[in-house]
Design an enzyme around this catalytic site. Structure first.
Site, PDB file in Angstrom:
ATOM      1  N   GLU A 406       0.849  -1.194   0.000  1.00  0.00           N
ATOM      2  CA  GLU A 406       0.000   0.000   0.000  1.00  0.00           C
ATOM      3  C   GLU A 406       0.883   1.241   0.000  1.00  0.00           C
ATOM      4  OE1 GLU A 406      -2.162   2.059   3.746  1.00  0.00           O
ATOM      5  OE2 GLU A 406      -2.884   0.036   3.271  1.00  0.00           O
ATOM      6  N   HIS A 491      -3.563  -6.057  10.936  1.00  0.00           N
ATOM      7  CA  HIS A 491      -4.478  -7.028  10.329  1.00  0.00           C
ATOM      8  C   HIS A 491      -4.414  -8.378  11.028  1.00  0.00           C
ATOM      9  CE1 HIS A 491      -3.753  -4.667   6.316  1.00  0.00           C
ATOM     10  NE2 HIS A 491      -4.559  -4.021   7.141  1.00  0.00           N
ATOM     11  N   ASN A 529      -5.720  -6.191   2.214  1.00  0.00           N
ATOM     12  CA  ASN A 529      -6.391  -5.722   3.428  1.00  0.00           C
ATOM     13  C   ASN A 529      -7.619  -6.595   3.674  1.00  0.00           C
ATOM     14  OD1 ASN A 529      -5.023  -3.564   1.846  1.00  0.00           O
ATOM     15  ND2 ASN A 529      -5.267  -2.438   3.756  1.00  0.00           N
TER      16      ASN A 529
END
Length: 550
Positions: A406, A491, A529
């Site tokens: 990202e 996460h 994600n």
């Protein structure tokens, strides 16, 4: 049948048994989408919230947690005519502070920012050689930086769970990667039905590519794209749950600034569509869902009269226990997040409260391969002093190097000439939660050294970019002379893995009426994600449970 006619049918008093008998076929044919309220507007209900759950209460369904999985379960059960009570350890986050805002700014953390800490624990501990953490009053703040087993796990605390604090990157994994994520789940039905349903319910959208090319607040992302493409890596736009029309108005100066003012890590006051504005708003609008914030579940055990006895503590905003309550629930859904659900189940098995749970409980936990880094760019590649806090793109080297990166913002308010990245990698390492009887707590056996595969995979991208651009890694963001942010995860996944600790729809083995419906079901990695996958899996599982169990 349309959503409108379906809701109308429920409201006319169709029997619960009659409705549920047809739910499987109805939901198979109709994607029950959520009417998404604009993130900067009030939820579409004026009903006053009831008080917290009372000791002695009996409820058909108790949902522990208000994150993605729990919110899906609550909404769909309520639409099927089943009353639901949700308990949430964190606050409701519906009352402004003395500054008139509900959430604190990323660059100015205060008492609202951290869960029961007296000092902040920012993911970036240093900047330009100076430590950035500071003392704050102890408070039930929005971000938990839970330190365990050689890793810091960042988790959202409040009604809406992780949706309150994440960057909103709403990514559906590539179809070819799905078998490695959830091998026991039918990929065809996920991509045909449940991923579309989840994306609709979450209000997922994509940045306007033409606007992206010119707006100042995404200069950092354009620089990241240029460097990626010059080194031969694909740059991909990534969907998000931010209200992109609102962000355009922020840039134009016609509405209060939110993402363009750097709000993200400790909540977002305007444009972000968290669960409060989507699934939870729709759930509350049914009139069948109630929520008790600042309630922490400590025990779940079979009740003599059937169902389960649930003991919980009501907390003050300083973390003190105000009351201990005992309620009875016919069915209980564990939705406290990967860490919360896993720790609770491991403790309940070890202490004999739920002795029939199997030995898979606590296993298969992973960090989604998270690792962070920064690069120092040349003076001719400024990244912009104003950076929108919502990421919108990434670098894809998953197939060749095991990493998706990202292109992240660094919203400091000054020009840094820095590119910043959060990588998701194919790290194979998995940890286990276990009960330490002597200490009276659950522990995680993660080791910091297990991050090395993630670093190696991320380096397949950034070593090449640095070599091409003649740039270097930043060494001042995670300590002194430290390149890699290998100490954290945003996460957390696993700990009660689908088709192992549970059956293939989240039913816990050994205790009928108990379910897991959150990220604990996913074994450690989603390749992107994870919250869209958590939501889609919850949509799949709750549809089956409604059709067969109730």
């Amino acid at each position: 049948m349309s959503d409108k006619s379906l809701h109308s049918k429920v409201s006319r008093g169709v029997s619960r048994r009659g409705f549920i008998a047809g739910t499987g076929s109805i939901l198979g044919a109709v994607a029950l989408t959520v009417n998404v309220t604009p993130a900067h507007a009030e939820p579409a209900t004026t009903t006053a919230a009831p008080g917290p759950i009372e000791s002695g209460a009996r409820v058909p369904v108790l949902v522990i947690g208000t994150g993605y999985g729990g919110s899906v379960a609550a909404l769909r059960l309520a639409q099927a005519g089943v009353p639901v009570h949700m308990v949430e350890m964190g606050m409701a986050w519906d009352t402004p502070g003395s500054d008139g805002k509900i959430f604190a700014n990323t660059t100015k953390p205060d008492y609202r920012s951290y869960w029961l800490r007296t000092r902040t624990k920012a993911p970036l501990s240093n900047f330009l050689g100076f430590p950035i953490d500071k003392d704050v009053p102890r408070y039930t703040g929005i971000l938990d930086a839970e330190e365990m087993g050689g890793i810091i796990v960042y988790q959202g605390r409040g009604v809406g769970g992780g949706s309150l604090v994440n960057g909103g990157m709403a990514v559906t994994p590539k179809r070819q990667n799905f078998a490695a994520i959830l091998p026991s789940v039918d990929a065809e039905e996920m991509y045909r039905t449940y991923y579309p349903r989840a994306n609709a319910g979450l209000g997922v959208g994509l940045i306007d590519p033409a606007w992206f090319e010119t707006v100042d607040c995404y200069q950092f992302a354009r620089v990241g794209r240029k460097h990626a493409q010059r080194s031969g890596f694909p740059f991909v736009f990534v969907p998000d749950v931010y209200d992109w029309d609102y962000m355009k108005q922020e840039v134009a100066g016609t509405v209060p600034k939110s993402a363009v003012d750097g709000e993200i890590l400790y909540g977002n006051n305007a444009g972000k569509k968290s669960l409060q504005q989507t699934y939870l708003a729709a759930a509350r609008a049914t009139g069948k869902v109630t929520i008790s914030p600042l309630h922490r579940v400590t025990t779940v055990s079979p009740s003599d009269g059937g169902g389960y006895t649930v003991v919980m503590e009501q907390l003050s905003t300083s973390g003190d226990v105000l009351a201990t309550k005992t309620v009875t629930a016919a069915r209980v859904f564990f939705a406290a997040g990967s860490v919360g659900t896993s720790k609770l189940l491991v403790r309940l098995k070890a202490t004999g409260a739920l002795p029939n749970l199997n030995d898979e409980v606590g296993r298969g936990w992973g960090d989604n391969g998270n690792v962070m880094c920064g690069r120092a760019n040349h003076m001719w590649d400024p990244t912009g002093k104003v950076q929108a806090s919502i990421p919108c793109g990434g670098i894809d080297n998953w197939d060749a190097g095991g990493a998706f990166a990202e292109v992240a913002p660094l919203p400091t308010g000054i020009e840094t000439y820095a590119s910043f990245y959060l990588s998701i990698t194919k790290n194979p390492n998995r940890a286990r939660f276990s009960w330490n009887a002597a200490a009276g707590k659950v522990e995680l056996d993660w080791q910091t050294a297990w991050k090395q595969p993630s670093i190696d995979m991320a380096k397949t991208i950034f070593d090449k970019i640095n070599a091409k651009e003649g740039t270097i890694y930043r060494t001042d963001l995670f300590g002194t002379n430290k390149v890699w942010g290998d100490h954290l995860t945003y996460h957390p996944l696993g700990g009660a893995v689908l088709d192992k600790a549970t059956d293939n729809y989240g039913r816990l083995h050994g205790h009928p009426g108990l379910y897991v419906i959150d990220g604990a079901l996913i074994p450690g990695n989603t390749s992107v994600n994870p919250f869209v996958t958590i939501t889609a899996l919850a949509e799949r599982n709750i549809e089956k449970i409604i059709a067969t169990d109730l």
